[in-house]
Design a protein around this motif. Structure first.
Motif, PDB file in Angstrom:
ATOM      1  N   GLN A  15       0.823  -1.129   0.025  1.00 58.20           N
ATOM      2  CA  GLN A  15       0.025   0.053   0.019  1.00 58.20           C
ATOM      3  C   GLN A  15       0.605   1.242   0.041  1.00 58.20           C
ATOM      4  O   GLN A  15       0.539   2.021  -0.757  1.00 58.20           O
ATOM      5  CB  GLN A  15      -0.874  -0.159   1.200  1.00 58.20           C
ATOM      6  N   TYR A  16       1.889   1.218   0.630  1.00 60.03           N
ATOM      7  CA  TYR A  16       2.707   2.492   0.891  1.00 60.03           C
ATOM      8  C   TYR A  16       4.058   2.418   0.454  1.00 60.03           C
ATOM      9  O   TYR A  16       4.798   3.424   0.646  1.00 60.03           O
ATOM     10  CB  TYR A  16       2.574   2.962   2.354  1.00 60.03           C
ATOM     11  N   ASN A  19      -9.587   3.409   8.011  1.00 66.71           N
ATOM     12  CA  ASN A  19      -8.439   2.918   7.031  1.00 66.71           C
ATOM     13  C   ASN A  19      -8.787   3.044   5.738  1.00 66.71           C
ATOM     14  O   ASN A  19      -7.917   2.925   4.896  1.00 66.71           O
ATOM     15  CB  ASN A  19      -8.017   1.647   7.566  1.00 66.71           C
ATOM     16  N   TRP A  74      -7.148   6.228   3.776  1.00 62.45           N
ATOM     17  CA  TRP A  74      -5.482   6.470   3.884  1.00 62.45           C
ATOM     18  C   TRP A  74      -5.288   5.315   2.777  1.00 62.45           C
ATOM     19  O   TRP A  74      -4.609   4.365   3.014  1.00 62.45           O
ATOM     20  CB  TRP A  74      -5.094   6.224   5.180  1.00 62.45           C
ATOM     21  N   THR A  75      -5.586   5.471   1.562  1.00 64.74           N
ATOM     22  CA  THR A  75      -5.261   4.412   0.182  1.00 64.74           C
ATOM     23  C   THR A  75      -4.196   5.250  -0.628  1.00 64.74           C
ATOM     24  O   THR A  75      -4.217   6.609  -0.890  1.00 64.74           O
ATOM     25  CB  THR A  75      -6.475   4.240  -0.309  1.00 64.74           C
ATOM     26  N   CYS A  76      -3.519   4.470  -1.158  1.00 67.95           N
ATOM     27  CA  CYS A  76      -2.694   5.031  -2.389  1.00 67.95           C
ATOM     28  C   CYS A  76      -2.880   4.020  -3.674  1.00 67.95           C
ATOM     29  O   CYS A  76      -3.514   2.890  -3.495  1.00 67.95           O
ATOM     30  CB  CYS A  76      -1.159   4.634  -2.036  1.00 67.95           C
ATOM     31  N   ASP A  83       2.689  11.895  -0.746  1.00 69.34           N
ATOM     32  CA  ASP A  83       1.374  11.891  -0.127  1.00 69.34           C
ATOM     33  C   ASP A  83       1.089  10.280   0.594  1.00 69.34           C
ATOM     34  O   ASP A  83       0.364  10.100   1.807  1.00 69.34           O
ATOM     35  CB  ASP A  83       0.188  11.892  -1.176  1.00 69.34           C
ATOM     36  N   CYS A  84       1.847   9.264   0.160  1.00 73.13           N
ATOM     37  CA  CYS A  84       1.723   7.887   0.672  1.00 73.13           C
ATOM     38  C   CYS A  84       2.178   7.706   2.129  1.00 73.13           C
ATOM     39  O   CYS A  84       1.841   7.291   3.129  1.00 73.13           O
ATOM     40  CB  CYS A  84       2.261   7.056  -0.242  1.00 73.13           C
ATOM     41  N   LYS A 115       0.005   9.518   4.407  1.00 74.49           N
ATOM     42  CA  LYS A 115      -1.308   8.643   4.742  1.00 74.49           C
ATOM     43  C   LYS A 115      -0.808   7.334   5.608  1.00 74.49           C
ATOM     44  O   LYS A 115      -1.703   6.857   6.442  1.00 74.49           O
ATOM     45  CB  LYS A 115      -1.845   8.011   3.485  1.00 74.49           C
ATOM     46  N   GLN A 145       1.162   7.415   8.175  1.00 69.98           N
ATOM     47  CA  GLN A 145       1.277   8.222   9.419  1.00 69.98           C
ATOM     48  C   GLN A 145      -0.029   8.261   9.949  1.00 69.98           C
ATOM     49  O   GLN A 145      -0.357   7.902  11.233  1.00 69.98           O
ATOM     50  CB  GLN A 145       1.930   9.462   9.529  1.00 69.98           C
ATOM     51  N   TYR A 146      -0.898   8.756   9.061  1.00 64.99           N
ATOM     52  CA  TYR A 146      -2.606   8.548   9.726  1.00 64.99           C
ATOM     53  C   TYR A 146      -2.993   7.073   9.978  1.00 64.99           C
ATOM     54  O   TYR A 146      -3.387   6.983  11.052  1.00 64.99           O
ATOM     55  CB  TYR A 146      -3.536   8.983   8.370  1.00 64.99           C
ATOM     56  N   PHE A 147      -2.468   6.039   9.129  1.00 63.00           N
ATOM     57  CA  PHE A 147      -2.930   4.810   9.238  1.00 63.00           C
ATOM     58  C   PHE A 147      -2.438   4.445  10.706  1.00 63.00           C
ATOM     59  O   PHE A 147      -2.895   3.893  11.399  1.00 63.00           O
ATOM     60  CB  PHE A 147      -2.280   3.877   8.178  1.00 63.00           C
TER      61      PHE A 147
END
Length: 516
Positions: free
Chosen positions: A190-191, A249, A252-254, A351-352, A355, A357-359
């Protein structure tokens, strides 16, 4: 090899049994009822500290190549973020095995039995009598376990709270095992981070809040002397709150890695393709190169697009060695620069990282809330059984969640994740190897959706448990009421005895008997 792993896990399971589940029953039998939640919370905290240290150790081992000492790492052409990288996993097993041997030594010095907490406040005679009775009771229980096995099994199977709580645990463990087991793979895809970095972040962000939650949950139960029925409502509300946070969750996607022929087009850079189409692996710019379509040795072009191999990028020559190798004159790279490529997939957008960090922040809050509900919820299981059934009940509960949760969940969840694979690696013998790249959008739906469905169904079971608890008389309440009734009767008899023996007629009769 898999037989060795299975036998090792079998031995490990035997070694864990005295601590979990028998250790919990041991604590519940010998501790005060208001203290046992705190003690169990400390025990659960210790169980989390171990994986925390293990993950940090695993993060370090993952940065070392698996064949350390026998391979010159300067000649490697793969980096930590490459899916073909295998860390030195075996070092962690050797270290943990040695530590396990050392920590097992203190258990040999534990006494065979302990006096129940609170007995030391009474007189010495009463204390010794109660200890002796407790030993006899424990001894009789031990010898009668074989003949009482079937009655205990019948009693537990007819206990609706116990049966429903076991079903609830199986559903939630299925959800937890899926999420935790495949979290490193999901975050990598994902990241776009390396295995070592992801494992370190999981250990630092997820496990400390769980430790704190266990301790605070046990302290709250001890401080406020919360009843089992109130504990059930607290556990339900907290767990439901964590469940609703889990859906964040999805935000917070890429996107997928942009790989030409898999997720992007050769002609139009960074145009995403929803599905893998084999005929798109080859293009006009690389048809004359006679490239192998199953090879996975990705390179990143200076146009920001990744290619499955330098050949498929149309590169003619290379410069440098190892991971510093640079490919030049790549015909498929359409850019105004020098049309060069370097080893590895291209990095995802900045941006990933944000995101991610948010996850992790959502993970911290969710882990804390869920662990805060764990001790109150577990006390419902312990207190819904009779005291003589606890060892068997806790053992069966652990057996069911491991057999129906720990074993099948990774199997069917892994099979579903494999269906999202875009490109499979190929072994030297020609057989399919590990998946090199997943469709992250489909992966996300399975990784978040299936655990959410299982955990959501467990709350339907929780509602039934809460309804049953309203009119259900717990064994501990029955035992305490019977003890109070017996104590009242004993007090009445003692008062009658004192009234009779303290009368003048009794004193005169006693004097005559003494003279005679």
């Amino acid at each position: 090899m898999w037989i060795c792993v299975m036998v090792g896990n079998l031995i490990r399971g035997i070694g864990e049994t005295p601590i979990m589940p028998l250790g919990i029953s041991y604590i519940e039998d010998f501790a005060k009822s208001e203290n046992s939640p705190l003690y169990i919370g400390i025990l659960e905290t210790g169980r989390v500290l171990g994986p925390l240290i293990g993950l940090l150790l695993a993060s370090f081992c993952a940065t070392l190549y698996v064949d350390i000492g026998s391979v010159n790492t300067d000649d490697l052409t793969i980096t930590l973020t490459d899916t073909r990288w295998v860390g030195a996993w075996w070092i962690g097993f050797l270290i943990c095995a040695g530590v396990n041997v050392l920590t097992s030594i203190p258990f040999f010095f534990l006494p065979k039995t302990l006096p129940k907490e609170g007995l030391e406040d009474n007189a010495d005679v009463t204390k010794s009598n109660k200890e002796e009775k407790h030993r006899e009771k424990a001894k009789g229980r031990k010898h009668g376990m074989t003949k009482d096995f079937l009655p205990f099994m019948k009693s537990l199977s007819c206990n609706p709270i116990y049966v429903l709580f076991t079903l609830l645990s199986v559903l939630q463990v299925n959800s937890f095992i899926m999420t935790f087991t495949f979290m490193p793979k999901y975050l990598e895809q994902q990241y776009g981070k390396s295995t070592a970095e992801i494992i370190f972040l999981i250990g630092v962000y997820s496990l400390p809040p769980i430790c704190i939650g266990y301790l605070i949950g046990g302290l709250i139960m001890k401080k406020f002397k919360i009843t089992v029925k109130k504990a059930a409502y607290i556990a339900f509300c907290l767990s439901l709150t964590e469940y609703l946070l889990f859906f964040l969750n999805y935000m917070w996607t890429c996107d997928n890695f942009p790989v030409a022929g898999l997720t992007a087009s050769y002609e139009h850079e960074r145009i995403q393709q929803p599905l893998y189409v084999k005929k798109n692996i080859l293009a006009e710019c690389n048809k004359k190169c006679n490239c192998l379509t199953k090879t996975w040795d990705p390179v990143c072009g200076d146009n920001g697009l990744s290619y499955m191999s330098a050949c498929l990028a149309g590169c003619e020559n290379s410069d440098g060695t190892g991971i510093n190798m640079v490919f030049q004159n790549c015909s498929c790279i359409q850019s105004s620069g020098s049309s060069t490529a370097v080893l590895g997939l291209c990095n995802k957008s900045p941006d990933c990282t944000i995101k991610l960090q948010y996850f992790l922040i959502v993970s911290v809050v969710g882990c804390f809330i869920y662990s805060l509900s764990a001790i109150p919820g577990y006390m419902v299981l312990l207190r819904c059984m009779k005291s003589e059934e606890k060892s068997l009940g806790v053992g069966l509960h652990t057996f069911f969640i491991r057999v129906f949760g720990g074993i099948p969940a990774p199997i069917y969840f892994g099979a579903l994740i494999d269906r999202t694979c875009l490109h499979w690696g190929t072994l030297k013998c020609g057989e399919p190897g590990a998946c090199r790249m997943y469709d992250i959008n489909e992966f996300r739906h399975i990784y978040i959706g299936l655990p959410a469905a299982l955990k959501g169904s467990s709350y339907l079971v929780s509602i039934f448990i809460l309804k049953l608890l309203r009119n259900f008389r717990l064994p501990e309440e029955t035992d305490s009421s019977e003890a109070e009734l017996a104590e009242m009767k004993l007090t009445e008899k003692e008062s009658e005895y004192m009234d009779v023996h303290g009368s003048p007629e009794f004193e005169n009769d006693r004097e005559r008997k003494t003279k005679l």
